[in-house]
Write an enzyme that holds these catalytic residues in place. Structure first.
Site, PDB file in Angstrom:
ATOM      1  N   ARG A  12      -2.966  -6.341   0.063  1.00  0.00           N
ATOM      2  CA  ARG A  12      -2.754  -6.077  -1.363  1.00  0.00           C
ATOM      3  C   ARG A  12      -2.508  -4.608  -1.557  1.00  0.00           C
ATOM      4  O   ARG A  12      -3.049  -3.780  -0.832  1.00  0.00           O
ATOM      5  CB  ARG A  12      -4.024  -6.400  -2.154  1.00  0.00           C
ATOM      6  CG  ARG A  12      -4.132  -7.805  -2.579  1.00  0.00           C
ATOM      7  CD  ARG A  12      -5.457  -7.977  -3.297  1.00  0.00           C
ATOM      8  NE  ARG A  12      -5.752  -9.386  -3.463  1.00  0.00           N
ATOM      9  CZ  ARG A  12      -5.302 -10.111  -4.477  1.00  0.00           C
ATOM     10  NH1 ARG A  12      -4.580  -9.544  -5.422  1.00  0.00           N
ATOM     11  NH2 ARG A  12      -5.582 -11.390  -4.568  1.00  0.00           N
ATOM     12  N   PRO A 192      -2.089   3.058  -4.117  1.00  0.00           N
ATOM     13  CA  PRO A 192      -0.960   2.515  -3.358  1.00  0.00           C
ATOM     14  C   PRO A 192      -0.793   3.170  -1.992  1.00  0.00           C
ATOM     15  O   PRO A 192      -1.206   4.328  -1.786  1.00  0.00           O
ATOM     16  CB  PRO A 192       0.247   2.835  -4.253  1.00  0.00           C
ATOM     17  CG  PRO A 192      -0.323   3.021  -5.620  1.00  0.00           C
ATOM     18  CD  PRO A 192      -1.692   3.593  -5.420  1.00  0.00           C
ATOM     19  N   ASP A 193      -0.178   2.443  -1.085  1.00  0.00           N
ATOM     20  CA  ASP A 193       0.185   2.943   0.253  1.00  0.00           C
ATOM     21  C   ASP A 193      -1.021   3.393   1.069  1.00  0.00           C
ATOM     22  O   ASP A 193      -0.905   4.251   1.946  1.00  0.00           O
ATOM     23  CB  ASP A 193       1.209   4.098   0.143  1.00  0.00           C
ATOM     24  CG  ASP A 193       2.447   3.661  -0.615  1.00  0.00           C
ATOM     25  OD1 ASP A 193       2.871   2.498  -0.399  1.00  0.00           O
ATOM     26  OD2 ASP A 193       2.958   4.434  -1.434  1.00  0.00           O
ATOM     27  N   ARG A 194      -2.159   2.827   0.759  1.00  0.00           N
ATOM     28  CA  ARG A 194      -3.394   3.149   1.487  1.00  0.00           C
ATOM     29  C   ARG A 194      -3.799   4.620   1.357  1.00  0.00           C
ATOM     30  O   ARG A 194      -4.615   5.121   2.120  1.00  0.00           O
ATOM     31  CB  ARG A 194      -3.296   2.776   2.981  1.00  0.00           C
ATOM     32  CG  ARG A 194      -3.021   1.289   3.225  1.00  0.00           C
ATOM     33  CD  ARG A 194      -4.154   0.447   2.666  1.00  0.00           C
ATOM     34  NE  ARG A 194      -4.092  -0.960   3.030  1.00  0.00           N
ATOM     35  CZ  ARG A 194      -3.830  -1.961   2.176  1.00  0.00           C
ATOM     36  NH1 ARG A 194      -3.564  -1.689   0.898  1.00  0.00           N
ATOM     37  NH2 ARG A 194      -3.844  -3.204   2.572  1.00  0.00           N
ATOM     38  N   LEU A 195      -3.201   5.303   0.351  1.00  0.00           N
ATOM     39  CA  LEU A 195      -3.614   6.700   0.116  1.00  0.00           C
ATOM     40  C   LEU A 195      -4.679   6.695  -0.977  1.00  0.00           C
ATOM     41  O   LEU A 195      -4.477   7.158  -2.102  1.00  0.00           O
ATOM     42  CB  LEU A 195      -2.396   7.555  -0.272  1.00  0.00           C
ATOM     43  CG  LEU A 195      -1.387   7.685   0.873  1.00  0.00           C
ATOM     44  CD1 LEU A 195      -0.167   8.495   0.438  1.00  0.00           C
ATOM     45  CD2 LEU A 195      -2.046   8.363   2.086  1.00  0.00           C
TER      46      LEU A 195
END
Ligand SMILES: Cc1cc2nc3c(=O)[nH]c(=O)nc-3n(C[C@H](O)[C@H](O)[C@H](O)COP(=O)(O)O)c2cc1C
Length: 215
Positions: A12, A192-195
């Site tokens: 997700r 978002p983007d695992r950041l």
């Protein structure tokens, strides 16, 4: 789960919110209280459930869920048996980690701290507020011991119910609260983007410092 690929494909993107140092309370307890209120308002099931990790003398960590029953300037309080495994581990090493996994809010709070029993008066007051069935259950169960089946403690519950049928159930001496006094509190907000956003409070001589951690 039918195959390993299914687990690997569960993915997700976290887009709900962001976390800036300017937006959080300088006091981590106040901030955690704020996020607890958000979790309660979001109608999460058991918003006050937290995973408690302890490490006893054998060095092997154990984790289990407990319910937060109070939070104040001194720390976070839960109630349990003083004779079970967690109690033995806390006696050997009075330090613990707590984790609130508020996945639906794309948030977690991780706490590390020192642990002490709450006062007998606090435990008495909380015990008195519990439903009678839970009070009797505290007497009937020797937490974390091996039992042959449920029958023995169900019988014991009946005996205990008759013993105090017309009086309040007293608190067992070996049941009460622990308070985790934080030395470190980390707030995590999915991005978002695992950041992801991670802000960590650390206790020092002058109070609390707040730092951003790399996700
Ligand atoms: C949602 C949930 C809430 C729980 N709350 C408590 C609690 O507040 N106190 C407690 O002693 N055990 C609670 N338990 C049970 C513990 O997870 C655990 O099984 C028990 O305390 C024995 O742990 P120990 O053998 O490590 O001492 C809860 C379990 C769940 C799933």
């Amino acid at each position: 789960m039918s195959d390993q690929g299914e687990l690997a494909r569960m993915r997700r993107s976290y887009r709900t919110a962001r976390l800036e140092a300017a937006d959080v309370d300088a006091d981590p307890i106040a901030q955690v209280s704020r996020w607890l209120a958000d979790a309660a308002a979001a109608d999460l099931r058991e918003p006050n459930a937290m995973v408690l990790a302890t490490v006893g003398g054998d060095g092997l960590p154990s984790a289990r869920t407990v319910l937060l029953r109070a939070i104040d300037a001194e720390g976070l309080v839960f109630y349990t048996s003083y004779r079970g495994r967690k109690a033995a581990e806390l006696a050997a090493n009075p330090q613990a980690a707590l984790l609130f996994p508020w996945v639906d809010l794309e948030r977690q709070v991780a706490v590390r701290g020192t642990v002490a029993k709450v006062t007998a008066a606090e435990s008495d007051a909380y015990f008195a507020s519990r439903p009678r069935g839970s009070q009797l259950g505290a007497w009937a169960s020797e937490q974390s011991t091996v039992v042959p089946g449920r029958a023995a403690f169900e019988r014991r519950l009946g005996e205990l119910d008759s013993r105090w049928h017309d009086t309040a159930v007293p608190r067992p001496d070996d049941w009460g609260g622990y308070r985790v006094s934080p030395v470190e509190v980390e707030l995590w907000q999915g991005r978002p983007d695992r950041l992801h956003d991670r802000l960590r409070y650390r206790c020092n001589a002058d109070g609390w410092t707040l730092e951003r951690l790399s996700p």
